[in-house]
Write an enzyme that holds these catalytic residues in place. Structure first.
Site, mmCIF file in Angstrom:
data_model
loop_
_atom_site.group_PDB
_atom_site.id
_atom_site.type_symbol
_atom_site.label_atom_id
_atom_site.label_comp_id
_atom_site.label_asym_id
_atom_site.label_seq_id
_atom_site.Cartn_x
_atom_site.Cartn_y
_atom_site.Cartn_z
ATOM 1 N N LYS A 43 0.801 -1.224 0.000
ATOM 2 C CA LYS A 43 0.000 0.000 0.000
ATOM 3 C C LYS A 43 0.837 1.277 0.000
ATOM 4 C CE LYS A 43 -4.145 -1.881 0.237
ATOM 5 N NZ LYS A 43 -5.266 -1.574 -0.609
ATOM 6 N N SER A 277 -2.716 -12.239 5.056
ATOM 7 C CA SER A 277 -3.211 -12.440 3.694
ATOM 8 C C SER A 277 -2.205 -13.205 2.838
ATOM 9 C CB SER A 277 -3.529 -11.096 3.037
ATOM 10 O OG SER A 277 -2.330 -10.386 2.794
HETATM 11 C C1 LIG Z 1 -2.532 -6.978 3.353
HETATM 12 C C2 LIG Z 1 -3.216 -6.660 2.072
HETATM 13 N N1 LIG Z 1 -3.830 -5.497 1.928
HETATM 14 C C3 LIG Z 1 -4.478 -5.210 0.781
HETATM 15 C C4 LIG Z 1 -4.510 -6.083 -0.270
HETATM 16 C C5 LIG Z 1 -5.372 -5.839 -1.446
HETATM 17 O O1 LIG Z 1 -4.964 -4.888 -2.211
HETATM 18 P P1 LIG Z 1 -6.015 -3.991 -2.973
HETATM 19 O O2 LIG Z 1 -6.598 -3.038 -1.950
HETATM 20 O O3 LIG Z 1 -5.191 -3.338 -3.987
HETATM 21 O O4 LIG Z 1 -7.085 -4.849 -3.546
HETATM 22 C C6 LIG Z 1 -3.846 -7.235 -0.183
HETATM 23 C C7 LIG Z 1 -3.824 -8.127 -1.317
HETATM 24 O O5 LIG Z 1 -3.405 -9.244 -1.280
HETATM 25 C C8 LIG Z 1 -3.216 -7.546 1.024
HETATM 26 O O6 LIG Z 1 -2.650 -8.722 1.184
#
Ligand SMILES: Cc1ncc(COP(=O)(O)O)c(C=O)c1O
Length: 458
Positions: A43, A277
């Site tokens: 992020k 995740s």
């Molecule tokens: C910890 C985490 N945050 C967010 C996301 C998802 O990303 P997005 O918000 O771009 O869909 C993931 C994707 O695997 C993730 O593992």
């Protein structure tokens, strides 16, 4: 390695590592370590892109207030960029998020507003709705809105996607990528990039059980019911407005238990400390790999670092409490002892330890009472009020030995006693000291009994 002018220059260009010990069938498995971004997650990329794009359009300037609803990692990415560029930041965070993430956000200077995680979109306390409302009510504030902000997928379309293709070209190409979907920025951005530059790459979604997305991909049906899950950052109960699922043909729904155990396996086998995740994505990737009959190169995103989850999935007690790890059931009170003494898991004191040691141990382990052991024999118990009454009025007494403050008239409970026998003990405000004859087995507290009852429901 060049010397950088700012931590923001460390965002992106993350390394890829090939799996050596995991069983990927005929396939080769690769991990892209987004956990190596300075804020510890993928992020950071969108934190930078969403703020810089808004600056370029003239929507914001340093000193302005930014507002976002976030499950944590986007908050950290935004906080990093906001802090470096001189913006104020207010973040609305659902209360299921790990404490580590919240401490991290506050330490970076963000204002954190905690809200309920048990309400769905449309409810005024839902984190995104509450963030939108705060932005609306704050003069001059800019609502980041990662779920509807095109600058989110743009970061992956122009950054993450080409970067992956460049890196994997050195390994002989890429056949499939496994990702999760939260805001859907990663999926949408990668899809757009691959549609142009690598249309042959298969896009595989990993989704927590309870989210509506896997069923949407595999069956085309959009359920209006979602259940809760504990994996953080991925899974949805609605389709974000920026989402584009058109290139995703296969999805796997993975349970919390499988996700957490798989993340632990990744650390054990490959030495990679991923977040919750990452376990979901890897579990899906392993299923996909084992279904293949021709060799494929498969990339899994390690979206965040496991450092943020040390007190959760990497903590055996948390795993046991939640029923994700199991011990052999014994059919007696041993099933309720979280930290058995025989496994050296009980935190104990010796009668000769100083009270200051007892105090430090209580704080470190967040335990309010400790058994006092003389060898394998329990000789006393010391709780917070014993300690308080002993030292109150004369703090020098922190240097007295534990034996001077502990309760030594102990009521013990035989391991074969029925569970009901615990209730009067708890009613007296005590903990149960469980023994088998002379042998001390461990303590049972109210929360241990609650956890046990809850596990039985599951
Ligand atoms: C910890 C985490 N945050 C967010 C996301 C998802 O990303 P997005 O918000 O771009 O869909 C993931 C994707 O695997 C993730 O593992």
């Amino acid at each position: 390695m060049p010397i950088h002018d700012s931590v923001l220059e460390l965002i992106a260009d993350t390394p890829i590592v090939k799996a050596r010990r995991l069983d990927a069938g005929v396939c080769e498995l690769y991990f892209k370590l987004e956990s190596q971004n300075p804020g510890g997650s993928i992020k950071d990329r969108i934190g930078l892109s969403m703020i810089e794009a808004a600056e370029k359009r003239g929507d914001i300037k340093p000193g302005d207030t930014l507002v976002e609803g976030t499950a944590g990692n986007t908050g950290i990415g935004l906080a990093l960029v906001a802090q470096q560029k001189g913006y104020k930041l207010t973040l609305v965070v659902p209360d299921k998020m790990s404490r580590e993430k919240i401490f991290n956000l506050k330490a970076m200077g963000a204002q954190v507003v905690l809200t309920r995680s048990d309400v769905a979109k449309g409810h005024p306390d839902y984190y995104q709705d509450l963030a939108a409302k705060i932005a609306e009510d704050t003069p001059g504030a800019y609502f980041i809105n990662q779920f509807g902000n095109p600058d989110n997928p743009a970061a992956h379309e122009s950054g993450t996607g080409p970067e992956i293709l460049r890196q994997m070209a050195d390994a002989g190409g890429l056949d499939a990528i496994v990702f999760g979907c939260g805001s859907s920025g990663t999926m949408t951005g990668l899809s757009r990039c691959f549609a142009r530059q690598a249309p042959e790459v298969e896009m595989i979604l990993a989704d927590p059980v309870g989210s509506i997305l896997a069923e949407y991909i595999n069956k085309g049906t959009l359920s209006d019911k979602s259940a809760s899950w504990m994996v953080e950052g991925i899974g949805e109960d609605f389709l974000p407005s920026i989402s584009d699922f058109s290139r995703v043909k296969k999805a796997y729904a993975i349970s919390d238990k499988e996700s957490f155990l798989t993340a632990r396996e990744l650390l054990e086998k490959e030495g990679i400390l991923g977040g919750s995740s990452t376990g979901t994505l890897l579990a899906a990737a392993l299923k996909y790999c084992r279904e293949q009959t021709v060799p494929k190169k498969v990339l899994v995103l390690v979206c965040d670092t496991g450092n943020k989850y040390l007190s959760k999935l990497y903590n055996d007690y948390w795993m046991l409490d939640n029923g994700f790890l199991e011990r052999q059931p014994r059919g007696d009170l041993r099933d309720l002892i979280l930290r058995p003494y025989s496994q050296r898991d009980t935190v104990v004191l010796a009668p000769t330890d100083l009270l200051v040691t007892a105090y430090q141990r209580m704080k470190l382990y967040e335990i309010s009472q400790l058994p006092v052991m003389d060898g394998d024999r329990i000789v006393g118990i010391l709780d917070e009020s014993d300690l308080l009454l002993h030292v109150y009025g004369d703090e020098e007494r922190f240097r007295d030995p534990v034996s001077t403050a502990m309760a030594s008239k102990l009521e013990v409970m035989d391991v074969k006693s029925p569970i009901e026998a615990l209730l009067p003990v708890f009613d007296r405000g005590q903990v149960a000291i469980v023994v088998d004859g002379e042998r001390f087995l461990g303590l049972i507290t109210r929360i241990d009994l609650l956890n046990y009852l809850r596990r039985r429901v599951q």
